[in-house]
Scaffold this motif. Structure first.
Motif, PDB file in Angstrom:
ATOM      1  N   MET A   1       0.817  -1.271   0.061  1.00  0.00           N
ATOM      2  CA  MET A   1      -0.120   0.086   0.143  1.00  0.00           C
ATOM      3  C   MET A   1       0.723   1.176  -0.086  1.00  0.00           C
ATOM      4  O   MET A   1       1.945   1.427   0.804  1.00  0.00           O
ATOM      5  CB  MET A   1      -0.831  -0.009   1.222  1.00  0.00           C
ATOM      6  CG  MET A   1      -1.962   1.187   1.359  1.00  0.00           C
ATOM      7  SD  MET A   1      -3.083   1.180   2.574  1.00  0.00           S
ATOM      8  CE  MET A   1      -3.888   2.608   2.717  1.00  0.00           C
ATOM      9  N   SER A   2       0.727   2.034  -0.998  1.00  0.00           N
ATOM     10  CA  SER A   2       1.207   3.388  -0.973  1.00  0.00           C
ATOM     11  C   SER A   2       1.124   4.363  -0.046  1.00  0.00           C
ATOM     12  O   SER A   2       0.074   4.228   0.414  1.00  0.00           O
ATOM     13  CB  SER A   2       1.403   3.946  -2.414  1.00  0.00           C
ATOM     14  OG  SER A   2      -0.075   4.536  -2.575  1.00  0.00           O
ATOM     15  N   ALA A   3       2.164   5.025   0.531  1.00  0.00           N
ATOM     16  CA  ALA A   3       2.054   6.217   1.328  1.00  0.00           C
ATOM     17  C   ALA A   3       0.939   7.275   0.810  1.00  0.00           C
ATOM     18  O   ALA A   3       1.145   7.577  -0.397  1.00  0.00           O
ATOM     19  CB  ALA A   3       3.367   6.761   1.769  1.00  0.00           C
ATOM     20  N   PRO A   4       0.262   8.042   1.622  1.00  0.00           N
ATOM     21  CA  PRO A   4      -0.609   9.079   1.189  1.00  0.00           C
ATOM     22  C   PRO A   4       0.438  10.239   0.563  1.00  0.00           C
ATOM     23  O   PRO A   4       1.570  10.321   1.057  1.00  0.00           O
ATOM     24  CB  PRO A   4      -1.526   9.563   2.336  1.00  0.00           C
ATOM     25  CG  PRO A   4      -1.286   8.474   3.220  1.00  0.00           C
ATOM     26  CD  PRO A   4      -0.148   7.622   3.243  1.00  0.00           C
TER      27      PRO A   4
END
Length: 272
Positions: A1-4
């Motif tokens: 999951m990519s960082a915001p």
């Protein structure tokens, strides 16, 4: 999951208020409340509380430069706000750094504290006029600071235009003359010498207004970092600081701070 994705980034270049109501502490609280990432370059340390400033110590110019380069060269910024710069040497060093920033700069030409304690050496006034104001996207002097910088004393709303003209002569793109010390509604004048925007808000019967100027300038910088125009940014900042003043609370034995988090959570005081 990519960082915001990171929020817009705003840098404050100012002094530390140990009481938490003004200075760097007020700036960072304001930035958090308005949804931007606040970063800091500390120019001076004060021993300060609700009764006044008991001591102030400026940092060396090399320490200020190092903080600035550390943040800007790695993280980057979308707007900068300046506050207490203390001395001519610091004013000139910060002005030199900001001349190459390429982002909006909000200059709050801090001269004295809420309690009347000096926060800028008299010898630095000429550096503010000739070095710092010319790099400002928006300058936000109150009436006392306007008189210090220009000699123009404002005693009525009709004189705000003369004060703005005198400040604009020193080179900022826009000036916001804060008329909060005048009787009646809290009225400010924003102008670039062509456009005029008169901003009015009710005056609240609340003496706890420590940090108002820092908070307003930081709010303007936050809105500019989000991409708003100067008139839009100033209008939004005025609404935010009006709510913060309405919700200002007692702290210690003197003048308490405005409430930077007035609009963040259910049950907070005040509101507009």
């Amino acid at each position: 999951m990519s960082a915001p994705a990171a929020p817009p980034r705003v840098l404050t270049v100012a002094g530390s208020d140990s009481g938490g109501g003004a200075g760097i502490q007020a700036d960072l609280k304001t930035m958090l409340a308005l949804g931007v990432h606040g970063m800091s370059v500390i120019t001076a340390v004060t021993a300060q509380n609700s009764l006044g400033v008991q001591g102030a110590w400026e940092l060396p110019v090399e320490a200020v430069r190092a903080q600035y380069r550390s943040v800007v060269d790695d993280v980057g910024v979308q707007a900068v706000k300046t506050g207490m710069l203390a001395s001519a040497e610091l004013v000139e060093a910060v002005a030199e750094l900001l001349a190459g920033a390429g982002v909006p700069v909000v200059v709050d030409p801090v001269g004295v504290s809420k309690h009347g304690d000096p926060l800028l050496a008299a010898s630095a006034l000429d550096s503010v006029r000739t070095k710092l104001l010319p790099v400002a996207t928006v300058a936000t002097p109150n009436l006392d600071e306007t008189a210090q910088l220009t000699g123009v004393r404002v005693e009525s709303e009709g004189q705000l235009r003369d004060a703005a003209t005198a400040v604009l002569a020193h080179g900022p793109r826009w000036v916001l003359i804060k008329g909060g010390h005048l009787p009646g509604d809290a009225v400010d004048l924003l102008t670039d010498g062509v456009e005029e925007h008169w901003l009015r808000a009710p005056r609240y019967d609340n003496r706890h207004t420590h940090g108002t100027g820092c908070t307003l300038a930081s709010a303007i910088a936050a809105q500019l970092a989000k991409g708003h125009s100067v008139p839009e940014a100033v209008a939004a900042a005025k609404r935010y600081v009006t709510g913060a003043i309405a919700a200002g609370f007692a702290l210690g034995a003197g003048i308490g701070p405005v409430d930077h988090g007035w609009d963040l959570a259910p049950g907070r005081r005040g509101g507009v």
